[in-house]
Design an enzyme around this catalytic site. Structure first.
Site, PDB file in Angstrom:
ATOM      1  N   GLU A  67       7.217 -32.527 -17.951  1.00 29.96           N
ATOM      2  CA  GLU A  67       6.168 -32.339 -18.959  1.00 29.96           C
ATOM      3  C   GLU A  67       5.255 -33.554 -19.102  1.00 29.96           C
ATOM      4  OE1 GLU A  67       9.230 -31.241 -19.339  1.00 29.96           O
ATOM      5  OE2 GLU A  67       9.041 -29.115 -19.801  1.00 29.96           O
TER       6      GLU A  67
ATOM      7  N   HIS B  29      15.016 -25.257 -28.690  1.00 27.65           N
ATOM      8  CA  HIS B  29      14.058 -24.307 -28.106  1.00 27.65           C
ATOM      9  C   HIS B  29      13.418 -23.439 -29.184  1.00 27.65           C
ATOM     10  CE1 HIS B  29      16.490 -25.433 -24.663  1.00 27.65           C
ATOM     11  NE2 HIS B  29      15.641 -24.864 -23.845  1.00 27.65           N
TER      12      HIS B  29
END
Lengths: 333, 308, 101
Positions: A64, A132
């Site tokens: 990321e 998440h």
């Protein structure tokens, strides 16, 4: 007469905005995990790979920080990247290039460089567990230079994505796992939803609920239930958190005299705290009550997840408590 | 670039930084005495269309890239006539129109950005390449590895240059980096990588020219490590941790002295020409200081401009 | 006997889906295992296959139209000469199977 609207899934509204803009503007390209032939975790990039090929729809490794850094660099050098960060939790891994570079770039170079990047990410609880599920929009709200949009329906998802793709950026576009199954009517003609404009999505007279993203649906459900109790709720979809349309919320609260903020993330230093402060700056002291997740991680355990995240019944209880309380912020634990 | 020009450029950097450090209002600055050969050798090998990105220690690179001493001095002293209108300051010099995309003072923070600049060039067919300079201190950061992987995979036209001055603030490179050579890190990704002496400007210039040529021909990224030596503390405000004796010994291997000696030995320069060069450099630096001192600070209202 | 073609909650969260394509028109006979209609949800294309033989009699939701979970897509019958009812609430559900394409 041809139809003026088409019914689309939320993901289809996103991909339509991308497809149209990519066809018009060769600078726009997509990069992220599984965005290529797979079409994205929620199929929100479906068909782009077939239409535009691997040079403009780029699968990346799980990295990321580099994805955002490379996207920002490409943006600064003249392209218009869309970087997909599958879950908002993982945005944390790329905050350095986003916050330390992209958000400051225009300022620190005296306007020589800009970073017209869109970072699309998915927030929210849907059984995926502690790392998440998070809604960390408020973390970004104190970063000058960023813009942040959180559309709650397909029409706004389309209009805000088009606006984000045309913005000097950087823009963070946050969708929600539970919104992907939701269809909605989207105008057929191309349009943009101006970043920084909230919308009254339900008119009411007793209380203003300022919320955004999936929680707009929870607000609607609670408002339906409260009709029977004689409580009329006005619901405002903030749509954009940076800039924040506090003026519209203040106009509503000036009528209803009660402001309840609702978010799926944490209440402490949350979106609601900022909405409340900005409304009070306009109106002086007003009755405010903030509702959000419990101060705990969001478990994948269905019982614990449901206990943590606001739902319609909890919101009904909070609203009844708030409306009846003489000093809600002091009384509530 | 001729060897004369390279000597001039290195002298200008040294004199500029000395003058800046002596300026009473310099705040604190990241200086590069001892590392001039890397800055000048790198820039000697670049074309105007290339973009250079660096870490915070960037004054030498900015000057070697051709930014005027006046606009750099003004920026470093916070003046509105600076490259960034005084808003970037130390560690953030930027002049993309002159091929200096910019410095970024977050250690390792510019590495992925450079790969993005390279990606933009690849996608638009722009002939320029991106070159990013970072230190040994940045080489332990995860972003270097993420970026090397993607750059290799996508064959990005980017040159990674580690200016290994062997110290992260006070920490010796051996204490914090496991690989024998920092360039070994890139080999794992199939990237051509080599280590050279960064105190010899000719060697730096030749190594960079070769790498740039390969990248321009479509070979994908390359990685160069230059071993250099920082003669002073991390910043003008930081404590020096090396002994006076050690510093004196280190300063004997000076890239400016070495090139001067080489040019004198071969008769490529004489003492008169050197004196002219020194006096020209000192005039330029004095003029830059005068320009910066005479320039205004930005208006306080500038605090809110260029934010969005 | 008359049957209705109903779509139960085939997957979590689905509130509404799109009818992609009917495989056959009014009067088309089908056998067990034949594809009757293709549906699209937010996640996938789903094939609705007959779990018993029958004849397609009524298409309530045409190609490209949207349908909420629980609303019948159409009616089927065992033979062509059976009269269609006015009200369908009490009609039995046709046996169907769903496959993700």
């Amino acid at each position: 007469m041809p139809p003026t609207h088409q019914r689309l899934f939320y993901r289809e509204a996103i991909v339509r905005a991308l497809r149209e803009t990519m066809a018009d503007d060769p600078r726009v390209f997509v990069m992220g995990q599984d965005v290529g032939a797979f079409g994205g975790a929620y199929r929100e990039f479906d068909g782009l790979f077939a239409a535009f090929g691997p040079a403009r729809v780029r699968d990346t490794p799980v990295a990321e920080a580099a994805m955002i850094g490379i996207g920002v660099g490409a943006a600064a050098a003249g392209l218009r990247p869309v970087v997909s960060i599958t879950y908002m939790d993982f945005l944390m891994l790329g905050l350095d290039p986003l916050v330390n570079y992209a958000a400051k770039l225009s300022y620190k170079t005296g306007g020589q460089l800009h970073a017209p990047i869109v970072i699309k990410t998915t927030a929210g609880a849907k059984g995926q567990g502690v790392a998440h599920s998070q809604c960390i929009e408020s973390w970004l709200m104190g970063v000058p230079g960023l813009k942040l949009v959180c559309p709650s329906n397909p029409a706004d998802a389309y209009g805000l994505m088009v606006a984000a793709l045309e913005d000097p950026g950087p823009v963070i576009f946050v969708d929600h796992k539970k919104l992907f199954p939701v269809p909605g009517d989207v105008p057929v003609a191309r349009y943009r939803t101006p970043i920084g404009t909230a919308k009254i999505i339900r008119a009411g007279s007793d209380i203003t609920i300022a919320t955004y993203s999936y929680m707009t649906r929870v607000a609607h459900q609670a408002a339906d239930l409260l009709i029977n109790e004689g409580i009329s709720c006005e619901v405002i979809d903030l749509r954009s958190l940076i800039p924040l349309d506090a003026a519209l919320v203040a106009q509503s609260v000036a009528r209803t005299k009660n402001l309840l903020t609702l978010e799926e993330g944490q209440v402490t230093c949350g979106v609601g705290s900022e909405v409340a402060a900005q409304v009070q700056r306009r109106l002086g002291p007003v009755r405010v009550h903030r509702v959000g997740a419990l101060p705990a991680p969001v478990s994948s355990n269905p019982v614990l997840e449901a206990a943590c995240i606001p739902n319609a019944q909890r919101l009904v209880d909070e609203i009844k408590f708030f409306i009846n309380a003489t000093n809600p912020e002091c009384l509530h634990p | 670039m001729t060897r004369h020009e390279m000597l001039y450029s290195m002298k200008l950097i040294r004199a500029f930084e000395n003058a800046l450090a002596a300026h009473p209002d310099h705040g604190f600055q990241l200086l590069s005495a001892g590392e001039e050969a890397v800055a000048v050798g790198v820039c000697a090998a670049l074309a105007p269309q290339d973009q250079l990105l660096t870490g915070g220690r960037s004054i030498g690179f900015a000057l070697a890239r051709g930014l005027t001493p006046a606009e750099v001095m003004a920026e470093l002293l916070g003046k509105s006539t600076g490259t960034n209108r005084g808003k970037g300051g130390r560690g953030h010099l930027s002049a993309p129109a002159q091929g200096f995309f910019g410095a970024h003072a977050v250690v390792a923070g510019n590495i992925s950005i450079a790969a993005g600049v390279a990606l933009a060039r690849l996608m638009t067919g722009d002939p320029g390449i991106a070159v990013v300079v970072f230190g040994d201190g940045a080489s332990g950061a995860g972003i270097l590895h993420e970026t090397l992987n993607i750059a290799a995979l996508w064959r990005l036209p980017v040159l990674f240059i580690c200016n290994n001055n062997q110290l992260s603030v006070s920490t010796p490179r051996q204490a914090v980096l496991a690989p024998k050579m920092i360039s070994d890190l890139a080999l794992a990704y199939g990237i051509t990588a080599r280590t050279f002496d960064g105190m010899q400007v000719d060697i730096v210039a030749e190594a960079v020219a070769n790498a740039v040529q390969a990248i321009r021909s479509g070979a994908g990224p390359a990685f160069l490590e230059f071993t250099s030596c920082r003669f002073a503390a991390h910043s003008t405000a930081a404590r020096e941790t090396r002994s006076r004796d050690e510093l004196q010994r280190l300063r004997l291997a000076c890239p400016i002295m070495d090139l001067t000696a080489a040019l004198l030995t071969t008769g490529q320069i004489n003492h008169e020409a050197l004196a002219t060069m020194d006096s020209d450099v000192s005039d330029k630096v004095a003029a830059a200081l005068n320009f910066a001192d005479a320039s205004p600070f930005p208006d306080a209202a500038e605090a809110l401009s260029d934010v969005f | 006997m008359i049957y209705k073609l109903s779509v139960p909650a085939i997957a979590e969260d689905i509130e509404e889906f799109r009818v992609l394509e009917w495989h056959g028109g009014i009067g088309t006979p089908f056998n067990t295992g034949d594809m009757v209609v293709e549906l699209e949800t937010h996640k996938a294309i789903i094939e609705m296959r007959a779990g018993q033989a029958g004849i397609l009699r009524v298409i309530s939701v045409p190609d490209g139209a949207w349908c909420k979970i629980g609303v019948p897509l159409g009616l089927c019958s065992d033979s062509l000469d059976e009269t269609l009812p006015e009200q369908t609430e009490a009609t039995a559900d046709m046996l169907v199977e769903f496959e993700i394409a």
